[in-house]
Design an enzyme around this catalytic site. Structure first.
Site, short mmCIF file in Angstrom:
data_model
loop_
_atom_site.label_atom_id
_atom_site.label_comp_id
_atom_site.label_asym_id
_atom_site.label_seq_id
_atom_site.Cartn_x
_atom_site.Cartn_y
_atom_site.Cartn_z
N ARG A 1 1.92 -10.29 10.45
CA ARG A 1 3.22 -9.61 10.68
C ARG A 1 4.37 -10.52 10.26
O ARG A 1 5.48 -10.07 10.04
CB ARG A 1 3.42 -9.26 12.16
CG ARG A 1 2.48 -8.26 12.82
CD ARG A 1 2.24 -7.02 12.03
NE ARG A 1 1.08 -7.19 11.17
CZ ARG A 1 0.82 -6.45 10.11
NH1 ARG A 1 1.62 -5.49 9.75
NH2 ARG A 1 -0.26 -6.66 9.37
N GLN B 1 -8.06 -4.82 9.30
CA GLN B 1 -7.01 -4.44 10.26
C GLN B 1 -7.45 -3.28 11.15
O GLN B 1 -6.62 -2.54 11.68
CB GLN B 1 -5.72 -4.08 9.52
CG GLN B 1 -5.08 -5.27 8.83
CD GLN B 1 -3.73 -4.93 8.22
OE1 GLN B 1 -2.75 -4.71 8.92
NE2 GLN B 1 -3.68 -4.87 6.90
N ASP C 1 -3.85 7.58 4.82
CA ASP C 1 -3.40 6.20 5.02
C ASP C 1 -4.11 5.63 6.25
O ASP C 1 -4.56 6.38 7.13
CB ASP C 1 -1.88 6.22 5.24
CG ASP C 1 -1.26 4.84 5.11
OD1 ASP C 1 -1.98 3.91 4.70
OD2 ASP C 1 -0.06 4.71 5.40
N GLU C 2 -4.19 4.32 6.35
CA GLU C 2 -4.80 3.63 7.52
C GLU C 2 -6.17 4.21 7.84
O GLU C 2 -6.50 4.49 9.00
CB GLU C 2 -3.88 3.77 8.76
CG GLU C 2 -2.45 3.30 8.55
CD GLU C 2 -2.30 1.79 8.54
OE1 GLU C 2 -3.33 1.08 8.50
OE2 GLU C 2 -1.16 1.32 8.55
N LYS D 1 0.82 -1.23 0.00
CA LYS D 1 0.00 0.00 0.00
C LYS D 1 0.84 1.27 0.00
O LYS D 1 0.50 2.25 -0.65
CB LYS D 1 -0.99 0.00 1.16
CG LYS D 1 -0.39 0.23 2.53
CD LYS D 1 -1.46 0.23 3.60
CE LYS D 1 -0.86 0.29 4.98
NZ LYS D 1 -0.20 1.55 5.30
N THR D 2 1.98 1.26 0.73
CA THR D 2 2.80 2.47 0.77
C THR D 2 3.38 2.75 -0.62
O THR D 2 3.44 3.89 -1.07
CB THR D 2 3.95 2.31 1.80
OG1 THR D 2 3.38 1.85 3.03
CG2 THR D 2 4.66 3.63 2.04
#
Length: 885
Positions: free
Chosen positions: A644, A287, A239-240, A40-41
């Protein structure tokens, strides 16, 4: 149009089709549903660079991230793609962006630009001061609890005026002698909120929640300000997005101008200079794990309704983990309802199986983990920095830390006492805050007698009373100390010395504003903080001196990295530091294993991850047992934890865990049940105590069914081995295995002994934290040498024993509760093969129910029963007080 900064084709050549579509999309609103590890980044930075490559202005871009670390990473990546033009964008966290806006325009709502930003400790101190003035019992109503309630109001954009109205309270902030109705929590919170905001305003200070709430207030009250920012930022990236709360959601809407009524200009390619800004949000509803901080998952779920003509693009290809890890994550998250279907996949291959381990208690779990870390480091060459241990709650770190210390393994704990929360650092920063903002009562009062200068509680009380009576600040009252009645010469002397010193420091700070490190040095020297610590004989004070030296280094670093550095700017960066910002960068080798909570781990990745405490009541947390929305959040947290891991995931649990000084039986986490069995390689599937219980379940067998193949055939307690006959004669008589000896606190609590009084000369403090426990040899490196306990290789085997066991009474066990005292072998003779979905049953406590799921796990078989009214329970079949109908 701006300058074209890079070749557009170079930005998309290495992207997958969905990533490319997201980067090139032209339109008003875009939601990028980015699964864990889906790049995503990369997509976000390439999308911004794509706009710049087509001539859009960098200064018209606002990119919002959730951590300073993420903002810095995005800035670096953009600088690599488009060069120095990246400096003209706003790339920051919500809070940092709001600070910039409020410093520039806060005066419109009564905030002068030198305002202080209070951290949690400052806020708690202020609440404590108010509680004293209002005679509130801080033991019953703790500052933390009251702050949590105030924070909830702010995150929902409820003002103190509205809160007072909602409880029909006529309190006027600043009034003295008000009596809050006894036991009326809502009124108490409303009064506290009103007074808290009044004192913050008096001190020209804000807390973290205010940064967002007051920016929204500024935009809603001052159309000219909101119009300025709307026309400045034509392209907004968040973001997020799944972690935004209601206040942040409203802030994004205000910035985008979606509610302004302006229509997009049809002739302009792109967002143009009029109409709402373009908005791109990136996030993953799977998430969303910050509901306890006010995050609202509906913000991302309802994006398409909130922003007309919105497009959603899902990123499902994962570049981080193996397929085995992703299959586990998909299996767990699929149980959540009302989610957009998304299935992560990877081209990286299946990879290692997940490794599972069932320990007897927390100490054994921690010891096995430490042993395994030492093994993979030595045998597989895994660097310590590539390993992370994660847990649901901070309290779990204690036994894990002990095991790491005993095994002599290097580790770093993220989220312990943070650098900026250490006492000496808070004292130094309080001096700096008081210099920049003398109206900051909390910080001025903190340093009045630090280091000790004879200004105790009485002196502080006299000054505070004068300030209250004259409606002025604490420091202003010190300026007029000659007019304060009842002040002795013994008090006026040190008080005037304090006042003069603060004037000198303020003058020095004004002359050296661009050199925060010099101001820090001057404050440490002039205030006497440093000298007091240097003179101390206490060895802890030596490390405090080191911390202060570190603070000066941080200030010097800030100077070097910030072109327009100021003292206020330095204080701002220290105030906005978050947990995850302490972690070493991507290319930095800390040389240590990282330990942290699952909430802190979000956004991070490690080749080797240990997910610990996988038990009902630990993870998922006890609170989630009664509440389906909380359970859904816990499942998302499990999904975050699993994803993770890049190369290998470990899942561990303890059969018994100490809670509130009691040892509690812990059932395996339902999340372990949800991972397909073939994905997990169990190094130890059942804990010793569970096998022991299982063996005693079988009443047809005279003792309970240990056979010669059982790897539990002999055990060693604290160094003494027992074969079956030894063991049964000393422990197996039924009376020994009474409820009191096994179930209450015989394991894990660290003090009581295993199964009653020690016999046969063994140390037998089985559950204790001593290094002799669990059959270890007592040396630090012997962690994990539980072979004598679990392997069945030591000690002799002997034939069946003829002592019959007294059958204990039935004890109901509901898997949604962890029982603190269950007998070893109670059961109701029900067999999982006889129970089917749709069957009806009655439960002694919950009443009539319908079976909606069965899980055949042998003696640990579980049924899920719907008792109506939304009450769904997981029950351990053999121990539940039920009757099939």
């Amino acid at each position: 149009m701006g300058p074209v900064l890079c070749d557009p084709q170079s930005l998309i050549k290495d992207l997958n089709p969905q990533q490319m579509e997201a980067v090139k999309y032209y339109g008003q609103a875009l939601l990028i549903g980015a699964g864990a590890g889906s790049g995503k980044t990369r997509v976000l930075t390439r999308r911004i660079a794509w706009l710049l490559a087509h001539g859009f202005w960098a200064s018209s871009i606002l990119a919002i991230t959730f951590t300073n670390k993420a903002a810095a990473e995005m800035r670096e990546r953009l600088a690599a793609l488009v060069g120095p033009e990246a400096e003209h964008m706003w790339i920051s966290t919500f809070h940092s962006a709001c600070v910039r806006i409020l410093r520039r325009d806060g005066k419109e709502i009564g905030l002068t630009s030198g305002f202080s930003i209070y951290d949690t400790a400052d806020c708690e101190r202020l609440v404590k001061l108010i509680s004293g003035d209002l005679n509130i019992d801080t033991k019953r109503y703790t500052p933390r609890m009251l702050l949590g309630k105030i924070s909830d109001c702010k995150n929902s954009l409820i003002s103190w005026q509205d809160q007072l109205k909602s409880v029909n309270c006529d309190y006027k902030p600043g009034q003295r002698g008000y009596q809050v109705s006894a036991g009326d929590v809502d009124e108490l919170v409303a009064v506290m909120y009103a007074e808290y905001q009044y004192r913050l305003a008096m001190a020209n200070a804000v807390d973290f929640d205010d940064l967002i709430m007051r920016t929204v207030e500024l935009f809603q009250r001052c159309p000219q300000v909101s119009e300025y920012y709307r026309h400045k930022f034509r392209y907004i990236f968040v973001d997020e997005y799944q972690d935004t709360n209601h206040a942040q959601y409203v802030l994004v809407r205000e910035l985008s101008g979606i509610d302004s009524g302006e229509q997009p200009d049809p002739h302009m390619r792109g967002a143009g200079r009029v109409g709402p800004s373009w908005i791109t949000v990136v996030g993953d509803s799977d998430q969303s794990i910050y509901a306890f901080r006010g995050a609202d998952i509906r913000n991302i779920q309802d994006f398409e309704q909130d922003f007309p003509n919105a497009k959603t693009i899902m990123l499902e290809q994962n570049y981080r983990s193996t397929q085995t890890i992703l299959d586990a994550a998909n299996a767990v998250i699929a149980r959540n309802e009302n989610r957009k279907p998304k299935k992560l996949w990877t081209a990286l291959g299946e990879g290692d199986k997940i490794v599972g381990y069932a320990a007897d208690n927390a100490q054994q779990e921690a010891g096995w983990i430490a042993n395994e870390i030492a093994r993979i480091h030595n045998e597989e060459g895994v660097a310590y920095r590539d390993i992370a241990i994660m847990y649901r709650a901070n309290a779990q770190s204690r036994s894990l830390e002990e095991a790491m210390i005993n095994a002599n393994l290097p580790y770093q704990l993220v989220g312990g006492t943070k650098f900026y929360e250490r006492r000496e650092i808070k004292d130094a920063l309080a001096y700096l805050q008081a210099i920049v903002n003398p109206a900051d009562n909390v910080n001025v009062r903190r340093i009045l007698n630090v280091p000790k200068r004879g200004l105790g509680v009485r002196a502080e009380g006299l000054v505070a009373s004068y300030a209250d009576a004259h409606g002025t600040t604490f420091f202003e009252a010190i300026e007029h100390m000659e007019q304060i009645e009842g002040m002795s010469t013994r008090t006026t002397k040190p008080l005037s010395a304090f006042r003069d010193m603060m004037h000198e420091l303020a003058a020095f700070a004004k002359d050296h504003d661009t050199k925060p490190s010099e101001v820090v040095a001057e404050v440490l020297a002039k205030s006497g903080i440093l000298e007091e610590l240097q003179r101390s004989e206490d060895p802890q004070d030596a490390s405090r001196v080191d911390n202060l030296s570190q603070l000066q280094s941080v200030a010097a670093e800030f100077e070097q990295n910030t072109p327009d550095a100021t003292l206020a700017g330095f204080l701002e960066t220290t105030a906005l530091v978050a947990d995850s910002d302490q972690l070493p960068g991507e290319n930095e080798d800390s040389g240590k294993v990282t330990m942290m909570t699952l909430h802190t781990a979000k956004g991070l990745e490690y080749p080797y991850v240990f997910l610990t405490g996988m038990e009902q009541g630990t993870f998922p947390h006890q609170r989630a047992m009664e509440d389906t929305s909380e359970l859904a959040e816990e499942r998302r947290l499990a999904y975050v934890g699993i994803t993770r891991a890049k190369r290998r995931l470990y899942v561990t649990r303890a059969a018994v865990r100490a809670q509130w000084g009691q040892a509690s039986d812990m059932m395996p986490s339902q999340f372990l049940d949800e991972i397909p069995d073939e994905l997990i390689d169990w190094k130890r599937r059942e804990a010793g105590v569970e096998r022991m219980r299982a063996s005693w379940q079988d009443d047809d067998d005279e003792f309970g069914g240990w056979d010669d193949d059982d790897d539990f055939g002999s055990m060693s307690f604290g160094g003494s081995s027992y074969g079956k006959s030894d063991y049964s004669s000393s422990y197996g008589s039924g009376s020994r295995w009474s409820r009191s000896s096994y179930g209450s606190s015989s394991y894990g609590a660290g003090r009581s002994q295993y199964g009653g009084p020690a016999t046969q000369g063994s140390s037998s403090s089985y559950g204790s934290t001593s290094r002799r426990s669990c059959g270890g040899s007592g040396t630090g490196s012997s962690y994990g040498s539980y072979g004598s306990y679990g392997s069945g290789k030591s000690g002799g085997k002997s034939g069946k024993v003829t002592t019959r066991r007294v059958k204990p009474k039935n004890k109901p066990v509901d898997l949604t509760k962890s029982s603190s005292a269950s007998p070893a072998g109670s059961h109701n003779d029900l067999n999982i093969a006889d129970v089917h979905v749709g069957d009806k049953l009655t439960h002694d406590h919950f009443g009539l129910g319908t079976v909606i799921e069965t899980q055949d796990k042998g003696m640990n078989s579980v049924i899920t029963v719907d008792f109506g009214n939304g009450e769904v329970k997981r029950l351990l079949l053999r121990m539940a007080p039920i009757e099939m109908l």
